[in-house]
Design a protein around this motif. Structure first.
Motif, mmCIF file in Angstrom:
data_model
loop_
_atom_site.group_PDB
_atom_site.id
_atom_site.type_symbol
_atom_site.label_atom_id
_atom_site.label_comp_id
_atom_site.label_asym_id
_atom_site.label_seq_id
_atom_site.Cartn_x
_atom_site.Cartn_y
_atom_site.Cartn_z
ATOM 1 N N PHE A 152 -7.253 -3.760 11.623
ATOM 2 C CA PHE A 152 -7.400 -3.127 12.656
ATOM 3 C C PHE A 152 -8.825 -2.553 13.297
ATOM 4 O O PHE A 152 -9.317 -1.442 12.954
ATOM 5 C CB PHE A 152 -6.589 -1.702 12.596
ATOM 6 N N ARG A 166 0.297 -0.164 19.946
ATOM 7 C CA ARG A 166 1.724 -0.842 19.639
ATOM 8 C C ARG A 166 2.835 0.204 20.055
ATOM 9 O O ARG A 166 4.120 -0.366 20.037
ATOM 10 C CB ARG A 166 1.648 -1.274 17.991
ATOM 11 N N PHE A 226 -5.574 -1.718 5.859
ATOM 12 C CA PHE A 226 -4.985 -1.546 7.209
ATOM 13 C C PHE A 226 -5.569 -0.143 7.644
ATOM 14 O O PHE A 226 -6.757 -0.194 7.985
ATOM 15 C CB PHE A 226 -3.379 -1.500 7.188
ATOM 16 N N ARG A 248 12.924 -6.070 3.304
ATOM 17 C CA ARG A 248 11.776 -6.846 4.121
ATOM 18 C C ARG A 248 10.439 -6.580 3.516
ATOM 19 O O ARG A 248 10.245 -5.210 3.497
ATOM 20 C CB ARG A 248 11.797 -6.255 5.728
ATOM 21 N N HIS A 277 0.839 -1.115 0.017
ATOM 22 C CA HIS A 277 0.008 0.006 0.016
ATOM 23 C C HIS A 277 0.803 1.292 0.005
ATOM 24 O O HIS A 277 2.168 1.245 0.177
ATOM 25 C CB HIS A 277 -0.914 -0.177 1.320
ATOM 26 N N HIS A 327 8.147 -4.929 16.495
ATOM 27 C CA HIS A 327 7.255 -3.685 16.825
ATOM 28 C C HIS A 327 5.695 -3.676 16.931
ATOM 29 O O HIS A 327 4.864 -2.893 16.863
ATOM 30 C CB HIS A 327 7.815 -2.798 15.600
ATOM 31 N N ASP A 383 6.852 -5.792 3.052
ATOM 32 C CA ASP A 383 5.786 -5.850 4.123
ATOM 33 C C ASP A 383 4.723 -6.429 3.633
ATOM 34 O O ASP A 383 4.051 -6.350 2.537
ATOM 35 C CB ASP A 383 5.735 -4.347 4.568
HETATM 36 C C1 GLC Z 1 3.086 -4.830 8.749
HETATM 37 C C2 GLC Z 1 3.933 -3.927 9.780
HETATM 38 C C3 GLC Z 1 2.948 -3.068 10.654
HETATM 39 C C4 GLC Z 1 1.939 -2.267 9.703
HETATM 40 C C5 GLC Z 1 1.657 -3.553 8.710
HETATM 41 C C6 GLC Z 1 0.772 -2.318 7.550
HETATM 42 O O1 GLC Z 1 2.439 -5.599 9.374
HETATM 43 O O2 GLC Z 1 4.808 -4.819 10.587
HETATM 44 O O3 GLC Z 1 3.635 -2.230 11.437
HETATM 45 O O4 GLC Z 1 1.167 -1.738 10.561
HETATM 46 O O5 GLC Z 1 2.309 -4.065 7.967
HETATM 47 O O6 GLC Z 1 1.820 -1.494 6.860
#
Ligand code: GLC
Length: 650
Positions: free
Chosen positions: A226, A520, A248, A282, A184, A395, A284
């Motif tokens: 969320f 978090r 998200f 990494r 995203h 995190h 995501d």
């Molecule tokens: C991943 C990240 C997290 C974030 C999500 C949306 O899971 O680790 O912190 O909120 O992606 O980007």
């Protein structure tokens, strides 16, 4: 037949490539393109074969690979070649990682470079810097809502400073891992702004709908990520007058990989950061890359095809660079992000072992290894050339994402057991010393995850408050034993920045309206350098944790049996409070370690006859690598002290 068509397309593309690209000396590029083109073409055709201008899109993809190849610095090319030869380099036990926020650890990139000695003192040689790209100041999800993929947030520094950091790390034989937020963008990214302004081209970069018809259809099967702060998966954008998919947060617009232009842009971004010196990227939220009506929109086959395509493209231009899959999904799904039906990873070489992480927390709460042992038994095999990222905290929140069957096999009811875990870590369970908070509680489903720092979750915060020495000791022992598992398990251990000094929850985020609703942040505190100094003061909590971890890290690097070559065997021991596994060096089977962990707060007996069958304890005792002391059984039983771990050798 198809292979031939692929070959002729490659020839046509090479002829059409811009003349300046053609002129450049790119011997390795052409060889690697030749080797990977069939796979790239096949995947691109599977994903986009029915889209208009297919050939032009393929040309544009190859042009992207070629242009980024031209930019690749000589030093990086050299390491590509070295890693192509020594292709299992990352399976070595020598790597130990740490994830940190650049600003929270050391203000900015300069500060980070100046403070690498902290990592080195501990023995960390793989640095994952959390996202540093330009984001809106408030709505940024801790850096995961990117406004500009090519620009470092000026508060941290510049792209050149990332390059310098990478170069400094290389000189110290350390690795750099950076995030690429592939799923995203921020609503303030240029693509989103132009979509908002009505440009069809950019609306096609996202999932945009004029009314609720299709969104409602999607919502029937899509879970909420969320649920408290961003319920639903779509957001109404008043300026555009349309609904946009936002899985998200409402300000994170999901990219639409059905559009090949999106894929090409993202490949370009990946290669750009590979060229700034990142050793590892990494990726995501990879489970979310493909959305399909009528499904949960996670782990779709096409998400895997996209990752394969990204990997193959990276093999052409930056073959020394590895991918980490951040896919926090069901145990059986995670390992698919290595790639299926293969020996070498064909998607991501490394994947977060979210299952092990959650199982470890189960063992903390139950003070037993019953569910942990079951869960490890059912962990899917990884590929030969692939490895896990083993971690205790990161995190994010802790999702209790292990399998219900493993809970049942351990003798518990899955629903009640998860309820217990949430109550335990949020301190609602009577007598629990944990100080976490529920994250993402969903009243509709009763689900919740857990936030909190490692130290506060294992009871250090409450123990310090009450001044209870035994409880302080138990919390420290728990921190150490959790790390003993991730260091010995097989895979790359990834520490979280404050954990080696026992960082407690931090509630400062509550004063910041942009963060207050997302707990978090309680485990993303500013690194406390005064507290860190105490790691050198004898007898402090900080020193006790730091020294124990430092010692285990140094040992891990020496023990070749800890390299990750499918050389772990879980051993059945009759006592459910204990976890036992062996690690054997495949090159030399005499070189092996017996790992024993007691998760219980009482001493536990271990009958050693079972271990004798595996060749352990045949003599009168074994030596614990961590203390150097001999450990002997009495009357065929070994007594493991409360909350303890052993790494035993002959
Ligand atoms: C991943 C990240 C997290 C974030 C999500 C949306 O899971 O680790 O912190 O909120 O992606 O980007």
């Amino acid at each position: 037949m198809y292979e031939q068509a692929s070959h002729s397309l490659l020839n046509e593309i090479l002829i059409e490539l811009k003349p300046e690209i053609g002129k450049h000396r790119m011997r390795h590029f052409y060889t690697r393109l030749g080797a990977n083109f069939y796979a790239i073409h096949s995947l691109f055709r599977l994903l986009y074969g029915d889209r208009p201008a297919f050939k032009a899109r393929m040309l544009s993809l190859v042009e992207t690979l070629a242009s980024r190849d031209m930019e690749r610095a000589p030093g990086l090319r050299k390491s590509d070649l070295a890693r192509e030869k020594d292709y299992n380099w990352f399976l070595s036990q020598k790597w130990v990682g740490m994830a940190l926020y650049c600003d929270r650890f050391a203000d900015d990139l300069k500060g980070l470079r100046a403070n690498l000695s902290y990592l080195q003192e501990l023995g960390v040689n793989l640095l994952h810097v959390m996202p540093m790209l330009d984001c809106p100041p408030d709505n940024n999800d801790g850096g995961y809502a990117v406004r500009d993929f090519f620009r470092i947030d000026p508060r941290y520094g510049t792209t050149e400073e990332v390059e310098s950091l990478a170069a400094t790390l290389k000189k110290r034989d350390m690795l750099l891992a950076l995030d690429i937020v592939v799923n995203h963008t921020s609503e303030e990214h240029e693509w989103a702004r132009r979509a908002r302004a009505g440009e069809q081209k950019y609306q096609d970069y996202y999932y945009v709908f004029p009314d609720r018809e299709i969104p409602d259809h999607y919502e029937e099967t899509m879970p909420e990520i969320f649920p408290e702060t961003a319920p639903g998966n779509f957001t109404w954008d008043a300026e555009m007058g349309k609904w946009v998919m936002t899985v998200f947060n409402t300000y994170q617009w999901d990219l639409n990989y059905r559009n090949p232009a999106v894929l090409i842009e993202m490949v370009d971004i990946i290669l750009f950061w590979a060229n700034q010196g990142a050793d590892i990227l990494r990726l995501d939220a990879v489970a979310f890359l493909w959305k399909k009506l009528g499904s949960v929109c996670q782990n779709e086959r096409e998400a895997h095809l996209i990752l394969q395509l990204m990997k193959d493209c990276c093999q052409v231009t930056a073959p020394g660079v590895l991918f980490i899959a951040e896919a926090i999904v069901a145990p059986g799904e995670i390992s698919k992000y290595f790639g299926e039906d293969a020996i070498n990873a064909k998607e991501c070489e490394i994947a977060y072992n979210a299952t092990l992480m959650a199982l470890l927390w189960d063992a903390v709460a139950t003070r037993s290894a019953a569910v942990l042992g079951q869960g490890i038994t059912s962990l899917p095999n990884k590929l030969e050339r692939a490895t896990w990222l083993n971690y205790v905290r990161c995190h994010d929140d802790i999702g209790l994402g292990f399998d219900d069957n493993d809970i049942r096999r351990a003798g518990f009811d899955p629903h009640q057991h998860r309820r217990f875990l949430i109550d335990y870590f949020t301190g609602r369970y009577p007598g629990s010393p944990a100080r976490g908070l529920p994250f993402g509680e969903n009243p509709k489903t009763g689900d919740a995850r857990i936030s909190g720092s490692l130290a506060s979750l294992v009871g250090l915060e409450s123990a310090l408050e009450s001044g209870d020495e035994a409880a302080i000791d138990a919390a420290i022992r728990t921190i150490v034993l959790l790390h003993s598992v991730i260091l010995a398990f097989g895979g790359i251990p990834l520490l979280y920045y404050g954990d080696a000094i026992g960082t407690l929850n931090c509630l400062e985020y509550l004063a910041d309206p942009a963060k207050a609703a997302d707990n978090r942040w309680m485990h993303r505190s500013t690194f406390n350098w005064n507290k860190a100094k105490k790691r050198h003061e004898s007898g402090t909590v900080e020193q006790r944790i730091f020294n124990a971890l430092k010692k285990m890290i140094a040992l891990r690097k020496e023990v070749t049996a800890f390299a990750d070559f499918d050389n772990r065997q879980l051993l059945n021991v009759a006592n459910p409070n204990l976890l036992a596994f062996s690690r054997t060096d495949p090159q030399n089977s005499r070189n092996r370690v017996l790992v024993l962990v007691n998760f219980n707060d009482a001493a536990q007996p271990l009958a050693i006859d079972g271990l004798r069958g595996h060749g352990f304890f045949v003599a009168d005792g074994m030596r614990d690598l961590c203390t150097g002391e001999r450990v002997a059984a009495e009357n065929d039983s070994l007594i493991l002290p409360p909350l303890s771990c052993y790494w035993l050798t002959d």
